[in-house]
Design a protein around this motif. Sequence first.
Motif, PDB file in Angstrom:
ATOM      1  N   SER A  17       0.836  -1.201   0.000  1.00 36.24           N
ATOM      2  CA  SER A  17       0.000   0.000   0.000  1.00 36.24           C
ATOM      3  C   SER A  17       0.870   1.249   0.000  1.00 36.24           C
ATOM      4  CB  SER A  17      -0.905   0.015   1.228  1.00 36.24           C
ATOM      5  OG  SER A  17      -1.798  -1.052   1.164  1.00 36.24           O
ATOM      6  N   VAL A  18       1.906   1.225   0.824  1.00 36.73           N
ATOM      7  CA  VAL A  18       2.797   2.382   0.889  1.00 36.73           C
ATOM      8  C   VAL A  18       3.434   2.613  -0.478  1.00 36.73           C
ATOM      9  CG1 VAL A  18       5.022   3.160   1.775  1.00 36.73           C
ATOM     10  CG2 VAL A  18       3.257   2.334   3.341  1.00 36.73           C
ATOM     11  N   HIS A  19       3.832   1.498  -1.099  1.00 36.98           N
ATOM     12  CA  HIS A  19       4.438   1.629  -2.418  1.00 36.98           C
ATOM     13  C   HIS A  19       3.435   2.214  -3.404  1.00 36.98           C
ATOM     14  CE1 HIS A  19       7.134   0.730  -5.703  1.00 36.98           C
ATOM     15  NE2 HIS A  19       6.093   0.285  -6.357  1.00 36.98           N
ATOM     16  N   GLU A  20       2.217   1.706  -3.338  1.00 43.11           N
ATOM     17  CA  GLU A  20       1.175   2.189  -4.233  1.00 43.11           C
ATOM     18  C   GLU A  20       0.903   3.679  -4.024  1.00 43.11           C
ATOM     19  OE1 GLU A  20      -1.850  -1.319  -4.813  1.00 43.11           O
ATOM     20  OE2 GLU A  20      -2.809   0.451  -3.997  1.00 43.11           O
ATOM     21  N   ARG A  21       1.008   4.108  -2.783  1.00 45.35           N
ATOM     22  CA  ARG A  21       0.633   5.482  -2.458  1.00 45.35           C
ATOM     23  C   ARG A  21       1.851   6.366  -2.260  1.00 45.35           C
ATOM     24  NH1 ARG A  21      -2.614   3.340   2.469  1.00 45.35           N
ATOM     25  NH2 ARG A  21      -4.087   1.986   1.382  1.00 45.35           N
ATOM     26  N   ARG A  22       2.978   5.982  -2.863  1.00 45.54           N
ATOM     27  CA  ARG A  22       4.179   6.751  -2.545  1.00 45.54           C
ATOM     28  C   ARG A  22       4.056   8.207  -2.991  1.00 45.54           C
ATOM     29  NH1 ARG A  22       4.707   3.514  -6.580  1.00 45.54           N
ATOM     30  NH2 ARG A  22       5.873   4.030  -8.464  1.00 45.54           N
ATOM     31  N   ARG A  23       3.293   8.440  -4.060  1.00 48.01           N
ATOM     32  CA  ARG A  23       3.092   9.811  -4.503  1.00 48.01           C
ATOM     33  C   ARG A  23       2.305  10.599  -3.480  1.00 48.01           C
ATOM     34  NH1 ARG A  23       0.722  11.315  -9.579  1.00 48.01           N
ATOM     35  NH2 ARG A  23       2.181  10.986 -11.291  1.00 48.01           N
ATOM     36  N   GLU A  24       1.309   9.931  -2.957  1.00 45.53           N
ATOM     37  CA  GLU A  24       0.475  10.587  -1.975  1.00 45.53           C
ATOM     38  C   GLU A  24       1.296  10.918  -0.729  1.00 45.53           C
ATOM     39  OE1 GLU A  24      -3.095   8.355  -1.678  1.00 45.53           O
ATOM     40  OE2 GLU A  24      -3.372   9.026   0.380  1.00 45.53           O
ATOM     41  N   VAL A  25       2.125   9.972  -0.340  1.00 44.27           N
ATOM     42  CA  VAL A  25       2.982  10.209   0.824  1.00 44.27           C
ATOM     43  C   VAL A  25       3.940  11.353   0.520  1.00 44.27           C
ATOM     44  CG1 VAL A  25       4.752   9.209   2.315  1.00 44.27           C
ATOM     45  CG2 VAL A  25       2.812   7.821   1.601  1.00 44.27           C
ATOM     46  N   GLY A  26       4.473  11.357  -0.718  1.00 43.80           N
ATOM     47  CA  GLY A  26       5.371  12.439  -1.117  1.00 43.80           C
ATOM     48  C   GLY A  26       4.671  13.781  -1.040  1.00 43.80           C
ATOM     49  N   LEU A  27       3.451  13.821  -1.507  1.00 45.67           N
ATOM     50  CA  LEU A  27       2.669  15.053  -1.463  1.00 45.67           C
ATOM     51  C   LEU A  27       2.481  15.512  -0.021  1.00 45.67           C
ATOM     52  CD1 LEU A  27       0.807  17.103  -2.914  1.00 45.67           C
ATOM     53  CD2 LEU A  27      -1.059  15.513  -2.492  1.00 45.67           C
ATOM     54  N   LEU A  28       2.121  14.540   0.842  1.00 43.06           N
ATOM     55  CA  LEU A  28       1.927  14.881   2.254  1.00 43.06           C
ATOM     56  C   LEU A  28       3.201  15.459   2.844  1.00 43.06           C
ATOM     57  CD1 LEU A  28      -0.175  11.824   3.457  1.00 43.06           C
ATOM     58  CD2 LEU A  28      -0.899  14.213   3.469  1.00 43.06           C
ATOM     59  N   ARG A  29       4.326  14.833   2.471  1.00 42.19           N
ATOM     60  CA  ARG A  29       5.614  15.313   2.991  1.00 42.19           C
ATOM     61  C   ARG A  29       5.896  16.717   2.443  1.00 42.19           C
ATOM     62  NH1 ARG A  29       8.835  14.930   6.047  1.00 42.19           N
ATOM     63  NH2 ARG A  29      10.769  14.182   5.130  1.00 42.19           N
ATOM     64  N   ALA A  30       5.590  16.940   1.154  1.00 42.67           N
ATOM     65  CA  ALA A  30       5.886  18.230   0.530  1.00 42.67           C
ATOM     66  C   ALA A  30       5.119  19.353   1.210  1.00 42.67           C
ATOM     67  CB  ALA A  30       5.550  18.181  -0.955  1.00 42.67           C
ATOM     68  N   VAL A  31       3.862  19.083   1.575  1.00 43.02           N
ATOM     69  CA  VAL A  31       3.090  20.152   2.185  1.00 43.02           C
ATOM     70  C   VAL A  31       3.310  20.220   3.689  1.00 43.02           C
ATOM     71  CG1 VAL A  31       1.341  20.114   0.384  1.00 43.02           C
ATOM     72  CG2 VAL A  31       0.979  18.827   2.495  1.00 43.02           C
ATOM     73  N   GLY A  32       4.310  19.488   4.195  1.00 43.69           N
ATOM     74  CA  GLY A  32       4.713  19.738   5.565  1.00 43.69           C
ATOM     75  C   GLY A  32       4.400  18.662   6.579  1.00 43.69           C
ATOM     76  N   THR A  33       3.996  17.463   6.126  1.00 42.89           N
ATOM     77  CA  THR A  33       3.799  16.383   7.084  1.00 42.89           C
ATOM     78  C   THR A  33       5.172  15.879   7.522  1.00 42.89           C
ATOM     79  OG1 THR A  33       1.885  15.779   5.770  1.00 42.89           O
ATOM     80  CG2 THR A  33       2.578  14.221   7.460  1.00 42.89           C
ATOM     81  N   SER A  34       5.355  15.757   8.830  1.00 44.52           N
ATOM     82  CA  SER A  34       6.668  15.336   9.317  1.00 44.52           C
ATOM     83  C   SER A  34       6.807  13.825   9.194  1.00 44.52           C
ATOM     84  CB  SER A  34       6.846  15.759  10.770  1.00 44.52           C
ATOM     85  OG  SER A  34       5.931  15.052  11.561  1.00 44.52           O
ATOM     86  N   ARG A  35       8.046  13.358   9.285  1.00 43.52           N
ATOM     87  CA  ARG A  35       8.276  11.908   9.210  1.00 43.52           C
ATOM     88  C   ARG A  35       7.522  11.155  10.294  1.00 43.52           C
ATOM     89  NH1 ARG A  35      14.560  11.857   7.285  1.00 43.52           N
ATOM     90  NH2 ARG A  35      14.006  12.020   5.086  1.00 43.52           N
ATOM     91  N   PRO A  36       7.610  11.606  11.559  1.00 50.69           N
ATOM     92  CA  PRO A  36       6.842  10.893  12.596  1.00 50.69           C
ATOM     93  C   PRO A  36       5.352  10.833  12.281  1.00 50.69           C
ATOM     94  CG  PRO A  36       8.375  12.402  13.613  1.00 50.69           C
ATOM     95  CD  PRO A  36       8.428  12.666  12.143  1.00 50.69           C
ATOM     96  N   GLN A  37       4.827  11.907  11.666  1.00 54.19           N
ATOM     97  CA  GLN A  37       3.393  11.882  11.333  1.00 54.19           C
ATOM     98  C   GLN A  37       3.095  10.819  10.283  1.00 54.19           C
ATOM     99  OE1 GLN A  37       3.003  16.120  10.559  1.00 54.19           O
ATOM    100  NE2 GLN A  37       1.402  16.264  12.114  1.00 54.19           N
ATOM    101  N   VAL A  38       3.980  10.709   9.291  1.00 51.09           N
ATOM    102  CA  VAL A  38       3.778   9.681   8.261  1.00 51.09           C
ATOM    103  C   VAL A  38       3.838   8.301   8.905  1.00 51.09           C
ATOM    104  CG1 VAL A  38       4.781   8.606   6.216  1.00 51.09           C
ATOM    105  CG2 VAL A  38       4.634  11.094   6.365  1.00 51.09           C
ATOM    106  N   ARG A  39       4.829   8.120   9.791  1.00 47.92           N
ATOM    107  CA  ARG A  39       4.952   6.825  10.460  1.00 47.92           C
ATOM    108  C   ARG A  39       3.699   6.517  11.268  1.00 47.92           C
ATOM    109  NH1 ARG A  39      10.615   8.096  11.067  1.00 47.92           N
ATOM    110  NH2 ARG A  39      10.273   9.064  13.087  1.00 47.92           N
ATOM    111  N   ARG A  40       3.224   7.538  11.988  1.00 47.33           N
ATOM    112  CA  ARG A  40       2.018   7.317  12.797  1.00 47.33           C
ATOM    113  C   ARG A  40       0.851   6.896  11.929  1.00 47.33           C
ATOM    114  NH1 ARG A  40       3.328  11.479  16.183  1.00 47.33           N
ATOM    115  NH2 ARG A  40       1.981  13.042  15.253  1.00 47.33           N
ATOM    116  N   MET A  41       0.762   7.524  10.765  1.00 51.95           N
ATOM    117  CA  MET A  41      -0.347   7.226   9.866  1.00 51.95           C
ATOM    118  C   MET A  41      -0.319   5.747   9.451  1.00 51.95           C
ATOM    119  SD  MET A  41      -1.049   9.052   6.211  1.00 51.95           S
ATOM    120  CE  MET A  41       0.145   8.144   5.248  1.00 51.95           C
TER     121      MET A  41
END
Lengths: 244, 846
Positions: free
Chosen positions: B742-766
């Motif tokens: 799923s993470v691989h499938e959504r890597r763009r989405e994760v990238g977008l989240l990171r670009a607009v300021g989601t921190s690494r811990p937040q991504v991990r929590r998600m």
Amino acid sequence: MTPAARATSLTKVYGSGDTRVTALDAVDCEIAAGRFTAIMGPSGSGKSTLMHCLAGLDSVTSGQVWIGDTELSTLSDKALTRLRRDSVGFVFQAFNLVPTLTALENITLPLDIAGRRPDRGWLDTVVDTVGLRDRLGHRPSELSGGQQQRVACARALASRPTIVFADEPTGNLDSRSGAEVLGFLRRSVDEFGQTIVMVTHDPGAASYSDRVLFLADGRIVDEMASPTADSVLERMKAFEAARA
Amino acid sequence: MLRAALRSLLQHKLRLSLTLLAVVVGVAFVAGTYIFTDSLKRSFDALFEAPQPDVIVTVDAPDFGGGGPDAAPRETPTLPQSYIADVAAVDGVAAAYGLVSGDGAIVIDSDGMVVGAAGPPARGTTWIPDEAISPLTLVDGRGPQGPDEVALLESTAEAAGVEVGGRVRLETNGGSVEPLVVGVVTRGVSGSDGSTLAVFDLPTAQRLLLDSEPVVTGIQVRADEGVSQDVLAQRITAALPEDVRVQTGQQRSADIAERLEEAFQFINTFLLAFAFIALFVAVFLIYNTFSMLIAQRTRELALLRAVGASRGQVRRSVLLEALVLGILAAGIGLVGGVLVSRGLTLLLRAFGADLPSGPLVLEPRTVMVSLVVGVVVTLVSAYVPARRAAVVPPVAAMRDEVSLPNRSLWVRTGLGAVLLVVAVLTARAGLASVDDGERAASLAGVSALAALVAVIALAPVAGRGVLWVLGAPFSGSVVGRLARENGRRNPRRTAATASALAIGLALMTTIGVIAASTKASVATVIDDTIGADFVVFGAKFQPFVPDVYQAVKDTPGTAAVTFVRQVPITVDEEQSVLTGVEVAAFPLVVDFEMQSGSFADMALGDAVVDDATAETLGLEVGDRVEGTFVNGEAPLRLIGVYTAAGPYVGFVTGINTLSSIGSRELDSAVYVRVADGADPATVRTDLEAELAAFPAVELQDQASLKEQVNGQFDRVFGFIYALLALAVVVAFIGIVNTLALSVHERRREVGLLRAVGTSRPQVRRMVVLEAVLISVFGAALGVALGVVYGALLQRVLEPQGITELAIPTGQIWMFLALAVVGGLLAALWPAITASRLDVLRAIATE
Ligand SMILES: Nc1ncnc2c1ncn2[C@@H]1O[C@H](COP(=O)(O)OP(=O)(O)OP(=O)(O)O)[C@@H](O)[C@H]1O
Ligand SMILES: [Mg+2]
């Protein structure tokens, strides 16, 4: 007045040895606050790279970048993330929205991430300016391409960032939807004093800006104030001729 | 197409390796089971290589009683000793030896503790001083001669910590002795079933094991050279009365081999059941992986179709990938099988079984089965995704954003609903026919299966709602909302991942409910029937000498003390037990409920019987019952019927009747009621002091008895949990796999989240939260199913004595906590991967 963003001898090199590419070659530039700046140039000239470096999305090989008073090269990933969250807005060419969130949730995403309450008045203003009030509860898959880009623009403005970067925001849109998005960007500069940097290939799009920077082979080769579609086209033809 | 399939496998090697792991675990379990049982079987071969008597003479009747806590002590039928001379006189007999062997020689170690586990017997036998036919071989010292000598089985000597030249204490039917250890013997098999063996010369064996007349339990014969076993057996049969059984050594070997084969078959089937559960769980994982890989490759597949590949070709190319994967997994699984077989040995040892160690045996059959299982399981799981791949229209290649059309869940939901109705109806029918045990059990089984499939079918629909509710506490934050929506956005995938976990936990919970119910039922039985304050039992369910009763009776502070003796009895071919009691004292210490007749009127030759046995045998008050005992027959007159309860089943009579039948002077239990005003703790201490002289008996009260019984159940259920754990591990691998994909499938989405300021811990929590939501969903499904079917099974097993229903709430919370922790761990790697995604790479338009 301090510029919204600034770069001095900004150099970006990709790869090494045979595959070494100098995407940016000692670029100096200033992005004036409260203005709409366009970046143009042939494909591969380094426009996206410049924008990514200015926005703190990519590290630089040498040189310095400031956003407001903050110098980026010394910042940790954590600080950079926070800076992007609070001080920078983005509009990409495509895939701007999180598919599982509604339009409104996408707009408030950076604020939600930061745990900040959106300023209701401002949010209303932004939503009304992009004209999406009746679509706020929709998921991205239920919106047209132009509507999606407008949601992305609203998101970029919602947190009142120091600067908004847009990389070919109208690249995938037809001319009417493109005009809607560009008109919106223009208004946010005029009415709210927003600073915007936009990469584009389209002279028509560039004509919405206050100033155009021309990039070629990783250098800023020219700039033009108060551009029109015709004058930009003219200038670009001149470059083509010079290179040929 | 082969090249395309192989290339695709290589490209996705990381994600496929997790799928591979799931199949490998399943196949390794199957292969390991076969290797384990084959090796075990091989290690018993030595048994058949040892010398054998040419002919064996025994009584033509099986051993009576034996083993369990509610059965009479085992007794072996005997022959008159004079038969030895009769056999020796037969033409062709070189030598004939009397043999006495049976239970009743408990070995005590130097700390005064009983050697060996509670269950397996403490056996004694006779030394045959004839190397050519003795199945026992000396490894040290010499054979025992005379009343003060013993030889011990190697494992027994080791456990007791004695060597040749030392003395060992034995608690026998003939009393307590401490003979000199003169030899150590082996049966050729290194391990043991946990039983102990002491070897004496014939007169000593008769005195210590039988405590009776000059009789033997068998005669072992060596033939003259040139006389065949069969011929000799015929001659001996002709020379002896009819009620003996004459067997050749070969027949005996064949009988033993057959019994062993049956035992191994049982072990094999039992273990394979768990292997197949793990494989079944793996099916979900493979299905998910292939579905996701195909979803990712839609455009590539469409391109293949556009350039002219047929549907069949596309389908076959996907199945080809599965085939390669299956073969690979089977190969690795086979190697893993060696580890699993070692693991099973260690596991069984940890749970108290003393297994022989020998070389590992890999039969060609094991290789075949592993290969077939690995390939079939993989192909079957990939079949549906392969079919979906084949329907990708060629135009999809031209589209920008492509995804497979998500077929509606209506059919699936409808099927699930129908099965749910079937499950409810069969469960009700099962409950209605509890009295017919077999019918009820099979109905419950059908219901459980239907419910399981129904839950799997309904999980996608249920999942959207359940995840919404489960995620509600986290929906305040955008990270929580994203996690919840990510879990809900692909209901099939989430459902398959959660179902895998649900299967494992459903089984674990069912076992948990049955375990708790069994313990609660036993506790009730102990409460209801043991009115006594203390009970003395023999170790290993062995009867003990009457001196114990005297010692207890003499202890101050006891108000009533009584003993019981039990002998096996056969009535109308039904095995039962005849308990002899002191008629006056027994009702004072044991709660005993008569349904008809009067217990107090018991005279010589009278007996009462429990209601269940009375029904089975069609007995009524006033009937004459013809009982068959180990060495004879005797009639009993039925004067009453009592309510069966726990350990009290079968016939009960006065102790004088039992003595007249000729029972051994050995007690099965001594019951103690503490005098009013006496302090039970003081009485206990005094009793323990008195009983110190009898290491082979145990002083119990209700609490310690429950503890002991619970301990035994815990072992059995613990072993089953350990085997089921593998299925749960596979399910968690499935969660890792789903998330990674799923993470691989959504890597763009994760990238977008990171670009607009989601921190690494937040991504991990998600990512972690998504995993925890999925695994709690699966666990909740499994636990719910497990509780329902545990309860149903308890009702079905009620006639078997599981009368109480107990829901192990603590354990269920533990399972749910385990799901949370498991989800956290499973998400670790995908979460870190997601948080480290290169933002620019992720958002770059491809
Ligand atoms: N990740 C990378 N690795 C190596 N080289 C790169 C990478 N990203 C960009 N480049 C190179 O750097 C140069 C500038 O790329 P950039 O994407 O900035 O161009 P651009 O002006 O945005 O072009 P376009 O108009 O096509 O988007 C190009 O030569 C490109 O090949
Ligand atoms: Mg670009």
